[in-house]
Design a protein around this motif. Structure first.
Motif, PDB file in Angstrom:
ATOM      1  N   UNK A   2       0.839  -1.183   0.081  1.00 19.69           N
ATOM      2  CA  UNK A   2       0.153   0.061  -0.010  1.00 19.69           C
ATOM      3  C   UNK A   2       0.929   1.245  -0.147  1.00 19.69           C
ATOM      4  N   UNK A   3       0.255   2.501  -0.060  1.00 19.80           N
ATOM      5  CA  UNK A   3       0.803   3.752  -0.190  1.00 19.80           C
ATOM      6  C   UNK A   3       1.527   3.838   1.049  1.00 19.80           C
ATOM      7  N   UNK A   4       1.020   3.652   2.381  1.00 20.84           N
ATOM      8  CA  UNK A   4       1.719   3.878   3.403  1.00 20.84           C
ATOM      9  C   UNK A   4       3.222   3.054   3.622  1.00 20.84           C
ATOM     10  N   UNK A   5       2.876   1.777   3.260  1.00 19.64           N
ATOM     11  CA  UNK A   5       4.347   1.039   3.355  1.00 19.64           C
ATOM     12  C   UNK A   5       5.209   1.843   2.472  1.00 19.64           C
ATOM     13  N   UNK A   6       4.874   1.940   1.168  1.00 19.49           N
ATOM     14  CA  UNK A   6       5.649   2.728   0.155  1.00 19.49           C
ATOM     15  C   UNK A   6       6.289   3.877   0.781  1.00 19.49           C
ATOM     16  N   UNK A   7       5.442   4.859   1.333  1.00 17.59           N
ATOM     17  CA  UNK A   7       6.220   6.161   1.891  1.00 17.59           C
ATOM     18  C   UNK A   7       6.989   5.649   2.805  1.00 17.59           C
ATOM     19  N   UNK A   8       6.754   4.677   3.705  1.00 14.31           N
ATOM     20  CA  UNK A   8       7.448   4.296   4.833  1.00 14.31           C
ATOM     21  C   UNK A   8       8.886   3.815   4.329  1.00 14.31           C
ATOM     22  N   UNK A   9       8.741   3.035   3.428  1.00 14.33           N
ATOM     23  CA  UNK A   9      10.098   2.560   2.574  1.00 14.33           C
ATOM     24  C   UNK A   9      11.000   3.656   1.963  1.00 14.33           C
ATOM     25  N   UNK A  10      10.214   4.568   1.494  1.00 14.69           N
ATOM     26  CA  UNK A  10      11.023   5.777   0.940  1.00 14.69           C
ATOM     27  C   UNK A  10      11.523   6.198   2.079  1.00 14.69           C
TER      28      UNK A  10
ATOM     29  N   UNK B  23      13.594  14.319 -10.475  1.00 14.38           N
ATOM     30  CA  UNK B  23      12.945  15.103  -9.477  1.00 14.38           C
ATOM     31  C   UNK B  23      11.522  14.838  -9.076  1.00 14.38           C
ATOM     32  N   UNK B  24      11.337  14.443  -7.781  1.00 19.33           N
ATOM     33  CA  UNK B  24       9.863  14.370  -7.247  1.00 19.33           C
ATOM     34  C   UNK B  24       9.264  13.235  -7.690  1.00 19.33           C
ATOM     35  N   UNK B  25       9.787  12.389  -8.436  1.00 17.49           N
ATOM     36  CA  UNK B  25       9.459  10.844  -8.994  1.00 17.49           C
ATOM     37  C   UNK B  25       9.142  10.203  -7.939  1.00 17.49           C
ATOM     38  N   UNK B  26      10.029  10.094  -6.776  1.00 18.93           N
ATOM     39  CA  UNK B  26       9.739   9.333  -5.370  1.00 18.93           C
ATOM     40  C   UNK B  26       8.066   9.304  -4.941  1.00 18.93           C
ATOM     41  N   UNK B  27       7.531  10.517  -5.266  1.00 19.98           N
ATOM     42  CA  UNK B  27       6.173  10.772  -4.983  1.00 19.98           C
ATOM     43  C   UNK B  27       5.221  10.261  -5.855  1.00 19.98           C
ATOM     44  N   UNK B  28       5.602   9.790  -7.065  1.00 25.12           N
ATOM     45  CA  UNK B  28       4.543   9.314  -8.315  1.00 25.12           C
ATOM     46  C   UNK B  28       3.625   8.361  -7.662  1.00 25.12           C
ATOM     47  N   UNK B  29       3.965   7.417  -6.711  1.00 26.31           N
ATOM     48  CA  UNK B  29       3.209   6.453  -6.539  1.00 26.31           C
ATOM     49  C   UNK B  29       1.993   6.990  -5.728  1.00 26.31           C
ATOM     50  N   UNK B  30       1.936   8.240  -5.114  1.00 27.84           N
ATOM     51  CA  UNK B  30       0.934   8.587  -4.420  1.00 27.84           C
ATOM     52  C   UNK B  30      -0.404   8.683  -5.082  1.00 27.84           C
ATOM     53  N   UNK B  31      -0.231   9.253  -6.248  1.00 28.62           N
ATOM     54  CA  UNK B  31      -1.415   9.350  -7.109  1.00 28.62           C
ATOM     55  C   UNK B  31      -1.806   7.856  -7.865  1.00 28.62           C
TER      56      UNK B  31
ATOM     57  N   UNK C  34      -1.260   3.332  -7.566  1.00 30.19           N
ATOM     58  CA  UNK C  34      -0.725   2.196  -6.905  1.00 30.19           C
ATOM     59  C   UNK C  34       0.820   2.073  -7.198  1.00 30.19           C
ATOM     60  N   UNK C  35       1.159   2.605  -8.595  1.00 32.13           N
ATOM     61  CA  UNK C  35       2.743   2.504  -8.807  1.00 32.13           C
ATOM     62  C   UNK C  35       3.228   3.564  -9.198  1.00 32.13           C
ATOM     63  N   UNK C  36       4.413   3.650  -8.776  1.00 35.34           N
ATOM     64  CA  UNK C  36       5.229   5.019  -9.327  1.00 35.34           C
ATOM     65  C   UNK C  36       5.618   4.677 -10.453  1.00 35.34           C
ATOM     66  N   UNK C  37       6.355   5.897 -11.238  1.00 31.62           N
ATOM     67  CA  UNK C  37       6.681   5.937 -12.608  1.00 31.62           C
ATOM     68  C   UNK C  37       7.884   5.034 -12.687  1.00 31.62           C
TER      69      UNK C  37
END
Length: 145
Positions: free
Chosen positions: A19-27, A118-126, A128-131
Protein backbone atom coordinates in the motif's frame (compact mmCIF):
# COMPACT_ATOMS: atom_id res chain seq x y z
CA UNK A 1 -3.51 -5.94 -8.54
CA UNK A 2 -2.58 -9.49 -7.76
CA UNK A 3 0.12 -11.49 -9.51
CA UNK A 4 0.86 -15.19 -9.26
CA UNK A 5 4.49 -15.67 -8.34
CA UNK A 6 6.80 -18.01 -10.18
CA UNK A 7 9.62 -17.28 -7.71
CA UNK A 8 10.78 -20.43 -5.91
CA UNK A 9 10.37 -18.73 -2.50
CA UNK A 10 6.73 -17.86 -3.05
CA UNK A 11 5.52 -20.38 -5.61
CA UNK A 12 1.79 -20.38 -6.20
CA UNK A 13 1.15 -17.64 -3.64
CA UNK A 14 -0.96 -14.66 -4.55
CA UNK A 15 1.10 -11.48 -4.29
CA UNK A 16 -0.47 -8.34 -2.90
CA UNK A 17 0.68 -4.84 -3.82
CA UNK A 18 2.24 -2.89 -0.98
CA UNK A 19 0.00 0.00 0.00
CA UNK A 20 0.86 3.68 -0.23
CA UNK A 21 1.62 3.85 3.49
CA UNK A 22 4.20 1.08 3.25
CA UNK A 23 5.65 2.63 0.09
CA UNK A 24 6.03 6.00 1.80
CA UNK A 25 7.58 4.32 4.84
CA UNK A 26 10.00 2.49 2.52
CA UNK A 27 10.98 5.81 0.98
CA UNK A 28 11.61 7.47 4.35
CA UNK A 29 13.57 4.52 5.75
CA UNK A 30 15.66 4.19 2.59
CA UNK A 31 16.40 7.90 2.70
CA UNK A 32 17.77 7.48 6.24
CA UNK A 33 19.96 4.57 5.13
CA UNK A 34 21.16 6.43 2.03
CA UNK A 35 22.25 9.35 4.23
CA UNK A 36 23.92 6.92 6.64
CA UNK A 37 25.74 5.31 3.71
CA UNK A 38 26.93 8.72 2.47
CA UNK A 39 28.05 9.61 6.00
CA UNK A 40 30.07 6.38 6.21
CA UNK A 41 31.74 7.21 2.90
CA UNK A 42 32.64 10.62 4.34
CA UNK A 43 34.18 9.01 7.41
CA UNK A 44 36.20 6.61 5.26
CA UNK A 45 37.46 9.46 3.07
CA UNK A 46 38.38 11.48 6.15
CA UNK A 47 40.24 8.61 7.80
CA UNK A 48 42.04 7.95 4.51
CA UNK A 49 43.28 11.55 4.53
CA UNK A 50 41.12 12.65 1.62
CA UNK A 51 39.65 15.78 3.20
CA UNK A 52 40.23 17.66 -0.07
CA UNK A 53 37.77 15.35 -1.81
CA UNK A 54 35.23 15.93 0.96
CA UNK A 55 35.68 19.69 0.68
CA UNK A 56 34.81 19.45 -3.02
CA UNK A 57 31.33 18.28 -2.01
CA UNK A 58 30.64 21.82 -0.78
CA UNK A 59 30.20 22.66 -4.46
CA UNK A 60 26.41 22.35 -5.02
CA UNK A 61 26.79 20.49 -8.32
CA UNK A 62 29.39 18.02 -7.01
CA UNK A 63 27.44 17.52 -3.79
CA UNK A 64 24.28 16.74 -5.75
CA UNK A 65 26.14 14.37 -8.09
CA UNK A 66 27.62 12.57 -5.08
CA UNK A 67 24.13 12.22 -3.58
CA UNK A 68 22.73 10.79 -6.82
CA UNK A 69 25.66 8.37 -7.08
CA UNK A 70 25.09 7.13 -3.52
CA UNK A 71 21.37 6.68 -4.25
CA UNK A 72 22.14 4.70 -7.42
CA UNK A 73 24.65 2.42 -5.70
CA UNK A 74 22.29 1.82 -2.76
CA UNK A 75 19.27 0.83 -4.86
CA UNK A 76 21.26 -1.11 -7.45
CA UNK A 77 23.04 -3.17 -4.82
CA UNK A 78 20.10 -3.99 -2.59
CA UNK A 79 17.41 -4.51 -5.22
CA UNK A 80 19.68 -6.57 -7.51
CA UNK A 81 21.15 -8.77 -4.78
CA UNK A 82 18.21 -9.09 -2.37
CA UNK A 83 15.19 -7.87 -4.37
CA UNK A 84 14.57 -5.36 -1.59
CA UNK A 85 16.21 -2.43 0.12
CA UNK A 86 16.74 -2.15 3.87
CA UNK A 87 13.53 -0.12 4.10
CA UNK A 88 11.63 -2.85 2.28
CA UNK A 89 13.17 -5.49 4.56
CA UNK A 90 11.85 -3.60 7.59
CA UNK A 91 8.35 -3.12 6.16
CA UNK A 92 8.03 -6.63 4.76
CA UNK A 93 7.90 -5.69 1.08
CA UNK A 94 9.95 -6.53 -1.99
CA UNK A 95 10.31 -5.67 -5.66
CA UNK A 96 9.23 -8.21 -8.26
CA UNK A 97 8.60 -8.22 -11.99
CA UNK A 98 5.09 -8.51 -13.35
CA UNK A 99 5.76 -12.28 -13.54
CA UNK A 100 6.45 -12.31 -9.79
CA UNK A 101 10.19 -12.97 -10.05
CA UNK A 102 13.12 -11.02 -8.64
CA UNK A 103 14.19 -8.39 -11.19
CA UNK A 104 17.53 -8.74 -12.96
CA UNK A 105 20.26 -6.08 -12.98
CA UNK A 106 19.00 -4.42 -16.17
CA UNK A 107 15.48 -4.05 -14.77
CA UNK A 108 16.76 -2.69 -11.46
CA UNK A 109 19.06 -0.30 -13.33
CA UNK A 110 16.12 1.08 -15.33
CA UNK A 111 14.04 1.35 -12.13
CA UNK A 112 16.87 3.15 -10.34
CA UNK A 113 17.54 5.61 -13.15
CA UNK A 114 13.88 6.66 -13.09
CA UNK A 115 14.27 7.38 -9.37
CA UNK A 116 16.74 10.14 -10.26
CA UNK A 117 13.95 12.21 -11.80
CA UNK A 118 13.04 15.02 -9.37
CA UNK A 119 9.87 14.37 -7.34
CA UNK A 120 9.48 10.95 -8.96
CA UNK A 121 9.66 9.32 -5.52
CA UNK A 122 6.18 10.65 -4.80
CA UNK A 123 4.59 9.51 -8.07
CA UNK A 124 3.17 6.41 -6.37
CA UNK A 125 0.95 8.68 -4.26
CA UNK A 126 -1.25 9.34 -7.33
CA UNK A 127 -1.63 5.67 -8.25
CA UNK A 128 -0.69 2.25 -6.93
CA UNK A 129 2.58 2.31 -8.86
CA UNK A 130 5.24 4.97 -9.25
CA UNK A 131 6.74 5.89 -12.58
CA UNK A 132 9.87 3.90 -11.69
CA UNK A 133 7.60 0.85 -11.25
CA UNK A 134 5.72 1.37 -14.51
CA UNK A 135 8.79 2.15 -16.62
CA UNK A 136 10.67 -0.92 -15.33
CA UNK A 137 7.60 -3.20 -15.32
CA UNK A 138 7.98 -3.99 -11.64
CA UNK A 139 5.74 -3.90 -8.60
CA UNK A 140 6.34 -3.65 -4.87
CA UNK A 141 4.52 -6.39 -3.00
CA UNK A 142 3.92 -7.41 0.59
CA UNK A 143 5.83 -10.48 1.64
CA UNK A 144 3.62 -13.01 3.37
CA UNK A 145 5.36 -15.38 5.76
Amino acid sequence: MEVTSTDSQETAEQLELAGKGRRFTNYLLDLVFIYAFAFQIGIILSVAGMEAALNQLDNPLLGRLFGVLVLIVYYLFFETVFGRTIGKMITGTRVVTYAGTQPDFRTVFKRTMWRCVPYEAFSFLKSEQGKHDLRSETIVIRVRK
